[in-house]
Enzyme design. Structure first.
Site, mmCIF file in Angstrom:
data_model
loop_
_atom_site.group_PDB
_atom_site.id
_atom_site.type_symbol
_atom_site.label_atom_id
_atom_site.label_comp_id
_atom_site.label_asym_id
_atom_site.label_seq_id
_atom_site.Cartn_x
_atom_site.Cartn_y
_atom_site.Cartn_z
ATOM 1 N N GLN A 1 0.810 -1.142 -0.001
ATOM 2 C CA GLN A 1 0.039 -0.102 -0.071
ATOM 3 C C GLN A 1 1.021 1.310 0.102
ATOM 4 O O GLN A 1 1.712 1.309 0.633
ATOM 5 C CB GLN A 1 -1.021 -0.080 1.235
ATOM 6 N N SER B 1 4.072 -6.118 3.023
ATOM 7 C CA SER B 1 2.735 -6.149 3.769
ATOM 8 C C SER B 1 1.552 -6.403 2.832
ATOM 9 O O SER B 1 1.576 -7.863 2.646
ATOM 10 C CB SER B 1 2.534 -4.577 4.395
ATOM 11 N N LEU B 2 0.571 -5.760 2.334
ATOM 12 C CA LEU B 2 -0.250 -5.948 1.612
ATOM 13 C C LEU B 2 0.170 -6.993 0.412
ATOM 14 O O LEU B 2 -0.571 -7.875 0.154
ATOM 15 C CB LEU B 2 -1.177 -4.765 0.965
ATOM 16 N N ARG C 1 -9.429 -7.282 4.924
ATOM 17 C CA ARG C 1 -8.431 -6.699 5.632
ATOM 18 C C ARG C 1 -8.303 -5.539 5.756
ATOM 19 O O ARG C 1 -7.877 -4.658 6.821
ATOM 20 C CB ARG C 1 -6.926 -7.154 5.081
ATOM 21 N N HIS D 1 1.008 -2.078 11.471
ATOM 22 C CA HIS D 1 2.070 -2.906 11.728
ATOM 23 C C HIS D 1 2.458 -2.817 13.156
ATOM 24 O O HIS D 1 3.661 -2.814 13.600
ATOM 25 C CB HIS D 1 3.273 -2.970 10.821
ATOM 26 N N GLN E 1 0.918 -10.654 10.908
ATOM 27 C CA GLN E 1 1.706 -9.772 9.946
ATOM 28 C C GLN E 1 1.013 -8.529 10.079
ATOM 29 O O GLN E 1 1.773 -7.327 10.205
ATOM 30 C CB GLN E 1 1.761 -10.249 8.583
#
Length: 320
Positions: free
Chosen positions: A14, A92-93, A117, A201, A250
């Site tokens: 992202q 991440s994503l 999510r 995060h 995560q």
């Protein structure tokens, strides 16, 4: 292109989304078009990506399914042309796109997971005056000391270890600002505040982790067909770990991108294909490789129709 060179596909996270992304791919590639046309979301995916009329694309709950759909479309093009990597990873994503490319889910499931999510993370961020800042020029240990000292102002932690010399901290704005101030006092070259809508995060995302844990119970997870290097560990999954557990962690733990790239380099990967939009991961690879004194790397970014056609042409000429 060296045909014997090990290749990793790296999927962007992202932040690199932009108006117009995928419009040329939708026009030029049936595989990409099929992914977009089959995607059923509460909003118009094509309009959001291509036009962004209400400037919502940068909002987490829209960004995440759009980015995963974009990545799945490019993966479908590469699959149709028989292009497979030796390893997969994502920031991440982007890890959801890597898992989809590995066969853990189909494109439709991955996009719906990303939408869930994004909504869960948006809810978890409500009511938190959040901040994130990219810190340049300090080691992880040096920055950790600043973060520990800033805890007196609130919650702050390291949330993205991107590459040597670039680490992102996040949490409550007051505490993030204090940690950034201490980082500068201790030799950081620069601290760049990031425009984000939540403390991603960090432990503030634990409600999102819980929501994902419940949601995953109804989702079928296939075995990875191509090795995936995970954000939480910076390595492949051990036999004791499960994909749902790693994804639950995560969303509320720091992303170990430096360690992920080091793992790939240590396992012989020399060609890195960033599946965008954006070129952020390519920059991280170059910095990490330089720090490890690995010189023979090749970086390719795939975002536009032109870049993909060029890449496929090079592969065809390599095969003949």
């Amino acid at each position: 292109m060296n045909s014997n060179m090990k290749t990793a596909f790296l999927y962007a996270g992202q932040g690199s989304q932009h108006k117009g992304m995928g419009e040329d791919l939708y026009r030029d590639f049936d595989e990409f078009k099929n992914v977009f046309d089959k995607t059923d979301l509460p909003f118009d995916l094509k309009k959001m990506c291509f036009e962004d009329p209400e400037e919502k694309l940068s909002k987490t709950k829209y960004t995440q399914p759009c980015m995963v759909a974009f990545a799945a479309g490019i993966t479908a093009i590469l699959n149709k042309n028989g292009v497979k990597p030796d390893y997969l990873a994502g920031l991440s994503l982007g890890e959801y796109s890597a898992l989809q490319a590995s066969g853990v889910w189909d494109a439709e499931t991955a996009i719906k997971l990303a939408a869930f999510r994004g909504n869960a993370m948006t809810k978890a961020a409500e009511g938190v005056e959040a901040g994130m800042s990219a810190v340049m020029g300090l080691s992880r240990d040096e920055l950790q000391k600043c973060v520990d000292e800033a805890q007196s102002e609130g919650v702050v932690s390291i949330c993205n270890d991107n590459c040597p010399g670039q680490i992102v901290i996040g949490g409550e704005k007051k505490a993030v600002d204090k940690a950034a101030e201490l980082a500068k006092e201790n030799g950081a070259k620069r601290c760049m505040p990031l425009n984000v809508s939540g403390p991603f995060h960090t432990k503030f995302m634990s409600p999102a982790g819980e929501e994902l844990k419940e949601y995953f119970k109804d989702i079928k997870f296939n075995d990875e067909q191509i090795p995936v290097v995970f954000n939480v560990t910076g390595s492949e999954r051990s036999s004791e770990e499960t994909v749902p557990e790693l994804l639950e962690k995560q969303v509320q733990s720091g992303v170990k991108m430096t360690q992920t790239i080091e793992y790939l380099l240590d396992n012989g990967v020399r060609r890195f294909v960033e599946i965008g939009p954006g070129k952020a991961l390519t920059g991280f690879v170059k910095r990490t490789a330089k720090e490890k004194q690995v010189e023979d790397i090749e970086c390719i970014t795939l975002e536009t129709s032109e870049s993909i056609k060029d890449y496929l042409e090079k592969i065809r000429s390599r095969r003949t």
